[in-house]
Design a protein around this motif. Structure first.
Motif, PDB file in Angstrom:
ATOM      1  N   MET A  43       0.825  -1.211   0.000  1.00  0.00           N
ATOM      2  CA  MET A  43       0.000   0.000   0.000  1.00  0.00           C
ATOM      3  C   MET A  43       0.859   1.260   0.000  1.00  0.00           C
ATOM      4  O   MET A  43       0.338   2.349  -0.207  1.00  0.00           O
ATOM      5  N   GLU A  44       2.157   1.088   0.228  1.00  0.00           N
ATOM      6  CA  GLU A  44       3.043   2.271   0.227  1.00  0.00           C
ATOM      7  C   GLU A  44       2.956   3.001  -1.113  1.00  0.00           C
ATOM      8  O   GLU A  44       2.938   4.220  -1.169  1.00  0.00           O
ATOM      9  N   TYR A  45       2.907   2.229  -2.188  1.00  0.00           N
ATOM     10  CA  TYR A  45       2.819   2.842  -3.509  1.00  0.00           C
ATOM     11  C   TYR A  45       1.529   3.659  -3.633  1.00  0.00           C
ATOM     12  O   TYR A  45       1.515   4.782  -4.120  1.00  0.00           O
ATOM     13  N   LEU A  46       0.419   3.064  -3.161  1.00  0.00           N
ATOM     14  CA  LEU A  46      -0.868   3.751  -3.259  1.00  0.00           C
ATOM     15  C   LEU A  46      -0.880   5.015  -2.381  1.00  0.00           C
ATOM     16  O   LEU A  46      -1.414   6.053  -2.768  1.00  0.00           O
ATOM     17  N   ASP A  47      -0.260   4.908  -1.204  1.00  0.00           N
ATOM     18  CA  ASP A  47      -0.161   6.085  -0.333  1.00  0.00           C
ATOM     19  C   ASP A  47       0.607   7.191  -1.054  1.00  0.00           C
ATOM     20  O   ASP A  47       0.237   8.369  -1.003  1.00  0.00           O
ATOM     21  N   LYS A 213      -7.502  -7.611 -14.990  1.00  0.00           N
ATOM     22  CA  LYS A 213      -7.165  -8.930 -14.425  1.00  0.00           C
ATOM     23  C   LYS A 213      -6.492  -8.783 -13.060  1.00  0.00           C
ATOM     24  O   LYS A 213      -6.723  -9.572 -12.155  1.00  0.00           O
ATOM     25  N   ALA A 214      -5.630  -7.778 -12.934  1.00  0.00           N
ATOM     26  CA  ALA A 214      -4.951  -7.566 -11.647  1.00  0.00           C
ATOM     27  C   ALA A 214      -5.993  -7.238 -10.573  1.00  0.00           C
ATOM     28  O   ALA A 214      -5.922  -7.730  -9.436  1.00  0.00           O
ATOM     29  N   LEU A 215      -6.991  -6.438 -10.945  1.00  0.00           N
ATOM     30  CA  LEU A 215      -8.028  -6.085  -9.971  1.00  0.00           C
ATOM     31  C   LEU A 215      -8.937  -7.283  -9.680  1.00  0.00           C
ATOM     32  O   LEU A 215      -9.393  -7.459  -8.547  1.00  0.00           O
ATOM     33  N   GLN A 216      -9.143  -8.113 -10.691  1.00  0.00           N
ATOM     34  CA  GLN A 216      -9.930  -9.346 -10.455  1.00  0.00           C
ATOM     35  C   GLN A 216      -9.175 -10.257  -9.485  1.00  0.00           C
ATOM     36  O   GLN A 216      -9.763 -10.862  -8.597  1.00  0.00           O
ATOM     37  N   ARG A 217      -7.861 -10.336  -9.700  1.00  0.00           N
ATOM     38  CA  ARG A 217      -7.029 -11.184  -8.830  1.00  0.00           C
ATOM     39  C   ARG A 217      -7.135 -10.687  -7.381  1.00  0.00           C
ATOM     40  O   ARG A 217      -7.337 -11.466  -6.453  1.00  0.00           O
ATOM     41  N   LEU A 218      -7.023  -9.366  -7.235  1.00  0.00           N
ATOM     42  CA  LEU A 218      -7.129  -8.760  -5.900  1.00  0.00           C
ATOM     43  C   LEU A 218      -8.481  -9.112  -5.274  1.00  0.00           C
ATOM     44  O   LEU A 218      -8.558  -9.522  -4.106  1.00  0.00           O
ATOM     45  N   ASN A 219      -9.543  -8.968  -6.039  1.00  0.00           N
ATOM     46  CA  ASN A 219     -10.876  -9.250  -5.496  1.00  0.00           C
ATOM     47  C   ASN A 219     -11.032 -10.711  -5.102  1.00  0.00           C
ATOM     48  O   ASN A 219     -11.686 -11.011  -4.110  1.00  0.00           O
ATOM     49  N   LYS A 220     -10.425 -11.599  -5.875  1.00  0.00           N
ATOM     50  CA  LYS A 220     -10.535 -13.037  -5.536  1.00  0.00           C
ATOM     51  C   LYS A 220      -9.853 -13.327  -4.204  1.00  0.00           C
ATOM     52  O   LYS A 220     -10.324 -14.122  -3.416  1.00  0.00           O
ATOM     53  N   ILE A 240      -7.739   4.882  -7.640  1.00  0.00           N
ATOM     54  CA  ILE A 240      -6.477   5.248  -8.292  1.00  0.00           C
ATOM     55  C   ILE A 240      -6.394   4.631  -9.697  1.00  0.00           C
ATOM     56  O   ILE A 240      -5.779   5.204 -10.601  1.00  0.00           O
ATOM     57  N   SER A 241      -7.075   3.503  -9.885  1.00  0.00           N
ATOM     58  CA  SER A 241      -7.036   2.854 -11.214  1.00  0.00           C
ATOM     59  C   SER A 241      -7.573   3.781 -12.303  1.00  0.00           C
ATOM     60  O   SER A 241      -7.323   3.561 -13.474  1.00  0.00           O
ATOM     61  N   PHE A 242      -8.325   4.798 -11.918  1.00  0.00           N
ATOM     62  CA  PHE A 242      -8.902   5.694 -12.917  1.00  0.00           C
ATOM     63  C   PHE A 242      -7.954   6.802 -13.378  1.00  0.00           C
ATOM     64  O   PHE A 242      -8.280   7.524 -14.304  1.00  0.00           O
ATOM     65  N   PHE A 249       0.480   0.822 -12.755  1.00  0.00           N
ATOM     66  CA  PHE A 249      -0.546   0.450 -11.786  1.00  0.00           C
ATOM     67  C   PHE A 249      -0.706  -1.079 -11.743  1.00  0.00           C
ATOM     68  O   PHE A 249      -0.706  -1.687 -10.677  1.00  0.00           O
ATOM     69  N   THR A 250      -0.802  -1.699 -12.914  1.00  0.00           N
ATOM     70  CA  THR A 250      -1.010  -3.152 -12.981  1.00  0.00           C
ATOM     71  C   THR A 250       0.146  -3.884 -12.290  1.00  0.00           C
ATOM     72  O   THR A 250      -0.058  -4.819 -11.513  1.00  0.00           O
ATOM     73  N   LYS A 251       1.357  -3.424 -12.562  1.00  0.00           N
ATOM     74  CA  LYS A 251       2.535  -4.064 -11.969  1.00  0.00           C
ATOM     75  C   LYS A 251       2.470  -3.970 -10.434  1.00  0.00           C
ATOM     76  O   LYS A 251       2.682  -4.951  -9.727  1.00  0.00           O
ATOM     77  N   LYS A 252       2.137  -2.783  -9.956  1.00  0.00           N
ATOM     78  CA  LYS A 252       2.107  -2.577  -8.501  1.00  0.00           C
ATOM     79  C   LYS A 252       0.990  -3.388  -7.836  1.00  0.00           C
ATOM     80  O   LYS A 252       1.161  -3.890  -6.730  1.00  0.00           O
ATOM     81  N   ILE A 253      -0.150  -3.491  -8.505  1.00  0.00           N
ATOM     82  CA  ILE A 253      -1.258  -4.257  -7.909  1.00  0.00           C
ATOM     83  C   ILE A 253      -0.908  -5.746  -7.898  1.00  0.00           C
ATOM     84  O   ILE A 253      -1.207  -6.454  -6.927  1.00  0.00           O
TER      85      ILE A 253
END
Ligand code: BJ8
Length: 422
Positions: A43-47, A213-220, A240-242, A249-253
């Protein structure tokens, strides 16, 4: 902030008001995000991105513009990012989640307009949003009445292009939508002076699919009990994805997901195993609209899914990658976007099916339906959803609110009572 002052001034922001906004945002973020226990490394990246929301990312957009790229602003997940990227432009979401410039906005649009609309108009009139000011073109759409009429006013202030989104999903609607997608492609080619070739579109489809797909992976991964990440953090990721660079973004997620997998292996949840699990459903939540998730998660529950445009509605479906010709790719895009189950459609039966299947899949204990005050489409659907979920014995609480902080205590009481009950 000093390093960015000249850039903001050039964008014609009201520097004093903007400083005040960033200060409030920083404090708010500190209380709602940084104070969380067991903060994840990823989450450091997102912060960092959030801290630089009006700084580094705007600087990147400025540099891209200097290199001839165009910036396209959007308010709806119906605008196909694949086409935008294929024209070598950058797409950013412009929905706003704070009560700035409300009085100014209310002089141009009715007071009984939803907070999201009031907010993007207010941010423009109060000269507070560097994203809006960076855009070469802003795309509106014919979705809810509030948005489509507000765009008439908004277009007096910014360069706008409106896409017609059908309200039904019959063959004739698909034809209309395909035509709109093609018109958008032409518009992009015209303003960027870049031809969208099959090659470029194929690459763009892949980039956006990988992000989804990265966000789907996160949700799973959130299915795990105990869940490894807070709902607040996932909301922030979706927000942030927007506006982040899609490849970075994909790499970090995906890195964050690796970390979550490790945590799940060790059974290290963000909360204890018996914490009530909530599915949040309803209107979109733009930055910094974190009020309800914060209330829910500080009342002893955890959000494990978002049935929302800032959530699974935007990430659930991929564009078919097997298409080879340009026309086949356009068809694949048309079909993928027509799967969106926005409440502006009639009927919109898929949405309730998605809510029920998410409820099962995520093993939730209750649904909280979030409706922005004066949002007609979602208010209508909330009644329908309440009735169906009650029949299925899935507890549901419907909340109607806006961006003000006046109802926080009242909401807290209702949410606490609901959590106690489930
Ligand atoms: S696909 S949900 S992003 S239209 S909250 S402005 S509906 S009155 S945002 Fe939306 Fe596209 Fe649909 Fe998604 Fe109107 Fe309601 Fe306000 Fe809303």
């Amino acid at each position: 902030n000093d390093q960015y002052a000249a850039m903001w001034e050039k964008l014609n922001l009201d520097l004093e008001a903007h400083d005040a906004l960033l200060e409030v945002l920083g404090k708010f973020y500190n209380d709602i995000y940084l104070s969380q226990e067991k903060r994840l490394r990823g989450m450091e990246y997102l912060d960092f991105v959030l801290a630089e929301i009006h700084g580094l990312r705007i600087k990147e957009l400025k540099e891209a513009k200097e290199n001839g790229q165009k910036i396209i602003g959007t308010f709806c997940i119906f605008v196909p990012e694949e086409l935008t990227l294929a024209a070598n432009a950058i797409q950013v979401g412009l929905c706003a989640g704070a009560e700035a410039g409300k009085e100014k906005a209310e002089k141009l649009i009715p007071r009984n307009t939803c907070a999201l609309i009031k907010s993007f108009i207010g941010f423009k009139l109060a000269r507070l949003c560097p994203f809006t000011e960076s855009c070469d073109l802003i795309i509106g759409e014919t979705t809810c009445d509030g948005k489509k009429k507000a765009y008439e006013v908004f277009s007096q202030y910014v360069p706008m292009y409106i896409m017609e989104v059908p309200q039904q999903k019959y063959l004739s609607d698909r034809e209309l939508w395909k035509n709109e997608v093609l018109k958008y492609k032409n518009k992009l080619e015209h303003i960027t002076k870049n031809k969208i070739t099959p090659d470029k579109l194929k690459k763009a489809i892949k980039i956006v699919n990988e992000k989804r797909k990265a966000l789907q992976r996160l949700n799973k991964l959130r299915k795990a009990i105990p869940t490894p990440i807070s709902g607040r953090d996932v909301l922030l990721i979706n927000q942030i994805s927007f506006y982040d660079d899609p490849l970075r973004f994909t790499k970090k997620i995906n890195e964050l997901c690796n970390e979550l997998e490790e945590k799940i292996k060790k059974q290290e949840g963000i909360v204890s195993q018996d914490t009530p699990r909530i599915l949040l459903s309803g209107c979109p939540m733009a930055v910094p609209n974190w009020k309800l998730p914060y209330i829910i998660e500080s009342s002893g529950a955890i959000i494990v899914g978002e049935e929302s445009c800032i959530g699974t509605r935007n990430t659930r479906d991929l564009v078919d990658e097997s298409a080879e010709t340009l026309d086949e790719m356009i068809d694949a895009i048309v079909d993928r976007y027509l799967k969106i189950d926005c409440a502006c459609f009639t009927p919109n039966l898929e949405r309730i099916e998605h809510i029920i299947s998410l409820a099962k899949e995520l093993k939730i204990d209750g649904v909280i339906h979030y409706n922005l005050l004066f949002c007609q489409p979602y208010a209508h659907e909330s009644i329908k959803i309440e009735n169906i979920l009650r029949e299925k014995n899935i507890p549901i609480l419907s909340i109607e609110t806006d961006y003000s902080m006046e109802d926080v205590e009242q909401l807290k009481t209702r949410v606490e009572a609901f959590i106690e009950m489930i």
